[in-house]
Design a protein around this motif. Structure first.
Motif, PDB file in Angstrom:
ATOM      1  N   THR A  84       0.822  -1.205   0.000  1.00  0.00           N
ATOM      2  CA  THR A  84       0.000   0.000   0.000  1.00  0.00           C
ATOM      3  C   THR A  84       0.855   1.254   0.000  1.00  0.00           C
ATOM      4  N   ALA A  85       1.959   1.213   0.753  1.00  0.00           N
ATOM      5  CA  ALA A  85       2.862   2.367   0.848  1.00  0.00           C
ATOM      6  C   ALA A  85       4.245   1.869   1.275  1.00  0.00           C
ATOM      7  N   ARG A  86       5.254   2.660   1.003  1.00  0.00           N
ATOM      8  CA  ARG A  86       6.619   2.327   1.417  1.00  0.00           C
ATOM      9  C   ARG A  86       6.680   2.243   2.941  1.00  0.00           C
ATOM     10  N   GLY A  87       7.362   1.226   3.437  1.00  0.00           N
ATOM     11  CA  GLY A  87       7.530   1.052   4.870  1.00  0.00           C
ATOM     12  C   GLY A  87       6.330   0.455   5.578  1.00  0.00           C
ATOM     13  N   PHE A  88       5.265   0.149   4.826  1.00  0.00           N
ATOM     14  CA  PHE A  88       4.043  -0.403   5.412  1.00  0.00           C
ATOM     15  C   PHE A  88       4.081  -1.927   5.393  1.00  0.00           C
ATOM     16  N   LEU A 107       5.647 -14.637  10.523  1.00  0.00           N
ATOM     17  CA  LEU A 107       5.560 -13.886   9.273  1.00  0.00           C
ATOM     18  C   LEU A 107       5.730 -12.385   9.527  1.00  0.00           C
ATOM     19  N   LEU A 108       5.178 -11.892  10.623  1.00  0.00           N
ATOM     20  CA  LEU A 108       5.357 -10.495  11.012  1.00  0.00           C
ATOM     21  C   LEU A 108       6.840 -10.186  11.195  1.00  0.00           C
ATOM     22  N   PHE A 109       7.540 -11.029  11.932  1.00  0.00           N
ATOM     23  CA  PHE A 109       8.967 -10.818  12.175  1.00  0.00           C
ATOM     24  C   PHE A 109       9.773 -10.847  10.882  1.00  0.00           C
ATOM     25  N   LYS A 110       9.482 -11.797  10.007  1.00  0.00           N
ATOM     26  CA  LYS A 110      10.197 -11.873   8.720  1.00  0.00           C
ATOM     27  C   LYS A 110      10.046 -10.562   7.950  1.00  0.00           C
ATOM     28  N   SER A 111       8.824 -10.050   7.911  1.00  0.00           N
ATOM     29  CA  SER A 111       8.564  -8.817   7.171  1.00  0.00           C
ATOM     30  C   SER A 111       9.249  -7.618   7.824  1.00  0.00           C
ATOM     31  N   MET A 112       9.168  -7.506   9.130  1.00  0.00           N
ATOM     32  CA  MET A 112       9.788  -6.377   9.818  1.00  0.00           C
ATOM     33  C   MET A 112      11.308  -6.422   9.705  1.00  0.00           C
ATOM     34  N   GLU A 113      11.884  -7.604   9.768  1.00  0.00           N
ATOM     35  CA  GLU A 113      13.340  -7.730   9.563  1.00  0.00           C
ATOM     36  C   GLU A 113      13.716  -7.286   8.152  1.00  0.00           C
ATOM     37  N   SER A 114      12.865  -7.579   7.188  1.00  0.00           N
ATOM     38  CA  SER A 114      13.135  -7.171   5.809  1.00  0.00           C
ATOM     39  C   SER A 114      13.053  -5.655   5.660  1.00  0.00           C
ATOM     40  N   LEU A 115      12.089  -5.030   6.329  1.00  0.00           N
ATOM     41  CA  LEU A 115      12.015  -3.567   6.303  1.00  0.00           C
ATOM     42  C   LEU A 115      13.269  -2.962   6.933  1.00  0.00           C
ATOM     43  N   ASP A 117      16.214  -4.359   7.033  1.00  0.00           N
ATOM     44  CA  ASP A 117      17.305  -4.595   6.072  1.00  0.00           C
ATOM     45  C   ASP A 117      17.285  -3.577   4.933  1.00  0.00           C
ATOM     46  N   LEU A 118      16.110  -3.033   4.618  1.00  0.00           N
ATOM     47  CA  LEU A 118      16.005  -2.011   3.581  1.00  0.00           C
ATOM     48  C   LEU A 118      16.474  -0.639   4.070  1.00  0.00           C
ATOM     49  N   GLY A 119      16.731  -0.531   5.374  1.00  0.00           N
ATOM     50  CA  GLY A 119      17.230   0.713   5.931  1.00  0.00           C
ATOM     51  C   GLY A 119      16.215   1.526   6.703  1.00  0.00           C
ATOM     52  N   TYR A 120      15.001   1.001   6.840  1.00  0.00           N
ATOM     53  CA  TYR A 120      13.995   1.719   7.622  1.00  0.00           C
ATOM     54  C   TYR A 120      14.333   1.640   9.108  1.00  0.00           C
TER      55      TYR A 120
END
Length: 157
Positions: A84-88, A107-115, A117-120
Motif C-alpha cells: 500500500t505504501a513504502r515502509g508499510f 511472518l510479522l517478524f520476517k517482514s519487519m526484519e526485511s524492512l 534490512d532495507l534501511g527503515y
C-alpha cells in the motif's frame, strides 16, 4: 482502525518463534515470482479481493515483498510489506486452521526484519485490526489521529 508504529531498531529476538513453527513442519520463505497466481488466489479466497490486489503488488517488487508459511506444499499464511505504501506492513493472513500456532507472529517478524534490512528505522502497520496482538508481539504502538490514515476514500468492492 488505527495505524501502528514499530521500532525496527528494537526488534525482539526471533529464533524461538521461528523454531516453534519449523518444529511444526512449517517452512517460512519468501514467495517466488512464479507463485503469484497461487498466492493471490489464496488471499482472495480466504480474505478479500482488495488483499488479492495488494499481494499482486508485492509480486511486482524485486525481491518479492511477500513471505509464505507452507507445510506439505500448502499455503498456511502470508505476509506482505511495501504494497500500500513504502515502509508499510500488510496485508497478512493465516488460514483459520493454522491460527494460534505462531505462524502470524513469525511472518510479522520476517517482514519487519526485511524492512529493517532495507534501511527503515520504523515500520508501519496500516489499518490494524488486532492492536493487542501487534503491541504484545512486536511492541507496536498506536499512532494518534491515524484513523482512517491512508485508507480513506476506498472504492467499494
Amino acid at each position: 482502525m488505527i495505524d501502528m508504529l514499530v521500532r525496527l531498531y528494537e526488534l525482539p529476538d526471533t529464533q524461538d518463534v521461528y523454531r516453534r513453527v519449523e518444529n511444526q513442519g512449517v517452512i517460512l520463505r519468501r514467495a517466488r515470482a512464479y507463485e503469484r497466481h497461487l498466492v493471490a488466489a489464496w488471499a482472495a479466497e480466504h480474505f478479500s479481493p482488495k488483499w488479492e490486489s495488494e499481494v499482486k503488488v508485492a509480486f511486482s517488487r524485486q525481491p518479492v515483498t511477500c513471505f509464505l508459511a507452507t507445510r506439505d506444499q500448502e499455503i498456511l499464511g502470508f505476509a506482505c510489506y511495501e504494497t500500500t505504501a513504502r515502509g508499510f506492513y500488510g496485508p497478512t493472513g493465516v488460514s483459520e486452521a493454522a491460527r494460534g500456532t505462531g505462524i502470524g507472529k513469525a511472518l510479522l517478524f520476517k517482514s519487519m526484519e526485511s524492512l529493517k534490512d532495507l534501511g527503515y528505522v520504523y515500520g508501519m502497520i496500516g489499518g490494524v485490526g488486532p492492536e493487542e496482538f501487534y503491541a504484545k508481539a512486536i511492541g507496536a504502538v498506536g499512532i494518534p489521529g491515524s484513523d482512517p490514515g491512508i485508507y480513506r476514500d476506498i472504492l467499494p468492492g
